[in-house]
Design an enzyme around this catalytic site. Structure first.
Site, mmCIF file in Angstrom:
data_model
loop_
_atom_site.group_PDB
_atom_site.id
_atom_site.type_symbol
_atom_site.label_atom_id
_atom_site.label_comp_id
_atom_site.label_asym_id
_atom_site.label_seq_id
_atom_site.Cartn_x
_atom_site.Cartn_y
_atom_site.Cartn_z
ATOM 1 N N PHE A 88 21.402 52.174 35.205
ATOM 2 C CA PHE A 88 21.301 52.970 34.197
ATOM 3 C C PHE A 88 22.509 53.955 34.999
ATOM 4 O O PHE A 88 23.007 54.296 36.483
ATOM 5 C CB PHE A 88 19.836 54.103 34.225
ATOM 6 C CG PHE A 88 19.645 54.033 32.586
ATOM 7 C CD1 PHE A 88 19.988 55.171 31.811
ATOM 8 C CD2 PHE A 88 19.396 52.928 32.382
ATOM 9 C CE1 PHE A 88 19.338 54.480 30.800
ATOM 10 C CE2 PHE A 88 18.523 52.838 30.759
ATOM 11 C CZ PHE A 88 18.950 53.793 30.604
ATOM 12 N N GLN A 116 24.771 67.854 26.512
ATOM 13 C CA GLN A 116 25.250 65.957 25.923
ATOM 14 C C GLN A 116 25.746 65.145 24.921
ATOM 15 O O GLN A 116 24.747 65.466 24.349
ATOM 16 C CB GLN A 116 23.826 65.375 27.279
ATOM 17 C CG GLN A 116 24.057 63.963 27.318
ATOM 18 C CD GLN A 116 23.676 63.684 28.305
ATOM 19 O OE1 GLN A 116 22.055 62.973 28.276
ATOM 20 N NE2 GLN A 116 23.880 63.707 29.905
ATOM 21 N N HIS A 167 25.398 61.562 24.348
ATOM 22 C CA HIS A 167 25.452 60.159 24.089
ATOM 23 C C HIS A 167 26.347 59.798 24.076
ATOM 24 O O HIS A 167 26.883 59.547 22.486
ATOM 25 C CB HIS A 167 23.733 59.570 24.298
ATOM 26 C CG HIS A 167 23.358 58.356 24.502
ATOM 27 N ND1 HIS A 167 23.740 57.598 24.665
ATOM 28 C CD2 HIS A 167 22.072 58.965 25.812
ATOM 29 C CE1 HIS A 167 23.443 56.694 25.372
ATOM 30 N NE2 HIS A 167 22.488 57.323 25.887
ATOM 31 N N LEU A 193 20.338 57.067 18.723
ATOM 32 C CA LEU A 193 20.382 56.263 19.563
ATOM 33 C C LEU A 193 20.379 54.917 20.167
ATOM 34 O O LEU A 193 19.518 53.917 19.374
ATOM 35 C CB LEU A 193 19.442 57.480 20.680
ATOM 36 C CG LEU A 193 20.033 56.728 21.854
ATOM 37 C CD1 LEU A 193 20.759 57.626 22.560
ATOM 38 C CD2 LEU A 193 18.474 57.503 22.748
ATOM 39 N N GLU A 196 21.436 53.765 26.983
ATOM 40 C CA GLU A 196 22.284 53.259 27.959
ATOM 41 C C GLU A 196 21.688 52.135 28.279
ATOM 42 O O GLU A 196 22.082 51.331 29.032
ATOM 43 C CB GLU A 196 21.996 54.563 28.673
ATOM 44 C CG GLU A 196 23.212 54.405 29.759
ATOM 45 C CD GLU A 196 22.911 55.823 30.555
ATOM 46 O OE1 GLU A 196 22.771 55.468 31.688
ATOM 47 O OE2 GLU A 196 23.366 56.753 30.115
ATOM 48 N N ARG A 241 26.999 59.515 31.717
ATOM 49 C CA ARG A 241 26.966 59.633 30.037
ATOM 50 C C ARG A 241 28.281 60.656 29.871
ATOM 51 O O ARG A 241 28.947 60.526 28.845
ATOM 52 C CB ARG A 241 26.302 60.723 29.367
ATOM 53 C CG ARG A 241 25.179 59.310 29.349
ATOM 54 C CD ARG A 241 23.953 59.691 28.473
ATOM 55 N NE ARG A 241 22.215 59.264 28.969
ATOM 56 C CZ ARG A 241 21.091 59.409 28.844
ATOM 57 N NH1 ARG A 241 20.792 60.446 28.435
ATOM 58 N NH2 ARG A 241 20.907 57.820 28.981
ATOM 59 N N HIS A 259 22.980 65.211 21.684
ATOM 60 C CA HIS A 259 21.826 63.861 22.533
ATOM 61 C C HIS A 259 20.315 65.248 23.725
ATOM 62 O O HIS A 259 19.504 64.962 22.917
ATOM 63 C CB HIS A 259 22.079 62.518 23.794
ATOM 64 C CG HIS A 259 20.708 62.384 23.542
ATOM 65 N ND1 HIS A 259 19.582 61.944 22.714
ATOM 66 C CD2 HIS A 259 20.346 61.730 25.465
ATOM 67 C CE1 HIS A 259 19.260 61.047 24.004
ATOM 68 N NE2 HIS A 259 19.371 61.223 25.060
ATOM 69 N N ARG A 292 23.411 65.265 32.252
ATOM 70 C CA ARG A 292 21.876 64.681 33.282
ATOM 71 C C ARG A 292 22.302 63.414 32.917
ATOM 72 O O ARG A 292 22.409 62.498 32.034
ATOM 73 C CB ARG A 292 20.611 65.370 31.762
ATOM 74 C CG ARG A 292 19.421 64.272 31.955
ATOM 75 C CD ARG A 292 18.366 64.718 31.477
ATOM 76 N NE ARG A 292 18.647 64.110 29.533
ATOM 77 C CZ ARG A 292 18.670 62.984 28.875
ATOM 78 N NH1 ARG A 292 17.836 61.559 30.548
ATOM 79 N NH2 ARG A 292 18.692 62.162 27.872
#
Length: 590
Positions: free
Chosen positions: A116, A243, A245, A255, A258, A289, A356, A397
């Site tokens: 990730f 954030q 995304h 969404l 990821e 991100r 996000h 994050r």
């Protein structure tokens, strides 16, 4: 009006709320209030995984995880909190497995792990497989598992109860001795007001992404918890850090996890270039991100976007085996087919950044205790999950740290809330404790007819935030947003609702939620204006460098009692030191 007494009241039944309930309900009499049926909570939308240094697939350890979290958060992370989260991550995953969560497995039968963004081995040398996952439905599986265990444990749920006020024993702006006393809730089915007295209150009510137009957030994520706390005179922390995304479905914001890039997906521009090699040569598509989102937005701004309007980039999975896609990414591919009529086996998927996750929120310490200023806590008041800012995410994050956050700090909040409830008696609650809530609802319901609409004001707010306080910001855009929000607040003060009924009056409650969103949007825009640097998810085109000399601190936002604040608002800004234990800030490269 009805009154209830519980040792612990938990507001919200997502992952953080139910994880807290599992701990507190074995120690104290606990109630969970939720405006949704628990399994509809937004935790169920989380797709990619929950990270922990299990080292089931590759060598890993909790210190590397801590470092990645601190670096990923652009050194605004409180490092004591990051250490707690990384250390307790392993037990958090194993606890869920023992509760029955069906993680994907390796051929040897261990919990499988995948890569990730931003998760690396040995301080950034290479990506590491740290994300424990259940296909691309990990959040859904966590939510179902926690709910089943709460039912098994006979946790008391009050479903479709909208908490609209938090009760304190005094005003934290003027009174020294202030502690939690309970909450006031509106029962959707009857329109009745309920007062819940409690020795401990835990907020786990989620984020506020619906202030943006293009967002992955559900319609219900309207920032109720942070707005209630702000109105009661308590601060909010780091609200400017939101954030975006990278991979939302273009034009929709839905969404795509990821996990798609973790399984080998590649971002491409109109020239079919794998452009992330230019922005993050080492981690490429698996950079944090904020880095990927800005890179995508920059490709579009510089004319390398795709489509008839050249306003998105492409997520390419076509080089992956269809069987692999079906096994690891079933929901993601179905979204592409359903919403964009794209076949991921053979066609790249149009994507663009979507609002996000809120890094900021109600400030807490590592016990989940809510702060009333830079250091002092409000006894009996706790928060966990996206509603909270223990500052484990800092300015950005890392993916899969959110599902970990809700489990680690939800558990902690539940334990400490129950312990506190054993140590104190109920705080005194005024006879008319429900009066401000009743006044709020009746005033909104009884306004004269007005052609303006709640939905129209909400739409205009979302368009303002998308246009002026999104991936790229400047002094001019932030000031423009503040001016527009002021006008929207004036419109909101005169808007009326059509439904005057008492049962299932969502028209009325959407009006209340819009008020919450307007309050929080003002704090976000003001924080973004005052932070004259670029850090993590907050990027100022007029101040493109990180400035540790002047801005290595958390932003604390307070609502003033007399209505005077900064830039024509009623918000006063303060500072809180960042906790640095072992990782001194340095340049962030990937």
């Amino acid at each position: 009006m009805q009154t209830h007494k519980y040792d612990v009241v938990i507001v919200g039944a997502g992952g953080a709320g139910m994880r807290a309930a599992l701990e507190s309900s074995t120690r104290a009499r606990t109630a969970v209030l939720t405006k949704l049926y628990p399994t509809r909570s937004h935790t169920g939308a989380a797709q990619g995984g929950m990270c922990a240094a299990l080292a089931n697939v590759e060598e890993d350890n909790w210190e590397w995880h801590t470092y990645d979290t601190v670096k990923g958060g652009d050194y605004l992370v409180d490092q004591d909190a990051a250490e707690v989260m990384a250390k307790e991550a392993i037990d958090a995953v194993l606890d869920l497995e023992k509760m029955g969560l069906p993680f994907n497995r390796t051929p040897e039968g261990r919990i499988d792990q995948r890569r990730f963004g931003g998760h690396t081995r040995e301080h950034g040398e290479a990506p590491v497989r740290r994300s424990c996952y259940a296909a691309d439905r990990t959040g859904h599986m966590i939510l179902q598992t926690l709910y089943q265990n709460c039912v098994k444990q006979e946790v008391s749920f009050y479903n479709e109860f909208y908490v609209l006020d938090v009760l304190l024993s005094g005003d934290p702006r003027t009174d020294e001795d202030v502690r939690a006393a309970g909450v006031v809730a509106y029962e959707l089915a009857t329109g009745e007001i309920h007062v819940f007295q409690a020795k401990s209150v835990v907020f786990a009510s989620g984020g506020f992404g619906k202030m943006f137009k293009t967002t992955s957030n559900a319609h219900t994520l309207t920032g109720d918890g942070p707005a209630m706390v702000l109105r009661r005179g308590l601060p909010l922390e780091d609200m400017e850090f939101f954030q975006f995304h990278p991979t939302g479905l273009a034009g929709l914001g839905i969404l795509l996890s990821e996990a798609a890039r973790g399984e080998g997906g590649i971002l491409r521009n109109s020239e079919n270039e794998r452009f992330m090699e230019r922005y993050a040569p080492t981690l490429k598509d698996l950079a944090p991100r904020d880095v990927v989102a800005r890179a995508m937005a920059n490709e579009v701004r510089e004319g390398r976007g795709c489509g008839p309007n050249r306003d998105y980039v492409l997520l390419d999975l076509t080089h992956l085996e269809p069987a692999h896609i079906d096994a690891k990414l079933p929901d993601i591919t179905e979204f592409a087919r359903t919403y964009l009529n794209v076949e991921p086996y053979t066609e790249p998927i149009p994507v663009f950044p979507t609002a996000h996750y809120a890094m900021g929120g109600i400030p807490t310490n590592i016990r989940g205790e809510v702060l009333r200023n830079e250091k002092d806590v409000v006894p009996g008041l706790y928060a966990a999950g996206e509603v909270a800012c223990v500052s484990v995410h800092g300015a950005n994050r890392l993916g899969t740290n959110s599902l970990l956050d809700i489990n680690v700090f939800g558990r902690r909040a539940g334990i400490y809330a129950a312990e506190h409830a054993h140590e104190v008696d109920f705080a005194e609650v005024a006879e008319n404790a429900e009066a401000p809530t009743v006044q709020l609802l009746e005033e909104l319901k009884n306004r004269p007819a007005n052609p303006d609409r709640i939905a129209a004001i909400r739409r205009d707010l979302q368009e303002v935030m998308d246009a002026h306080v999104q991936v790229y910001r400047t002094d001019e855009t932030c000031r423009h947003a503040l001016a527009e929000i002021k006008k929207l607040k004036e419109r909101y003060a005169a808007v009326s609702v059509d439904d005057k009924g008492t049962r299932y009056n969502l028209d009325l409650l959407e009006g209340v939620e819009l008020g919450f969103l307007l309050d929080l949007a003002e704090v976000v825009a003001l924080g973004a204006l005052e932070r004259k640097e670029s850090r993590g998810g907050h990027f100022r085109e007029d101040y493109q460098k990180r400035d540790d000399v002047n801005f290595l601190h958390h932003t604390m936002a307070y609502r003033t009692a007399d209505g005077t604040g900064e830039e024509g608002t009623d918000i006063r800004l303060g500072k809180k030191d960042v906790v640095i234990t072992r990782y001194e800030p340095k340049e962030r490269t990937f």
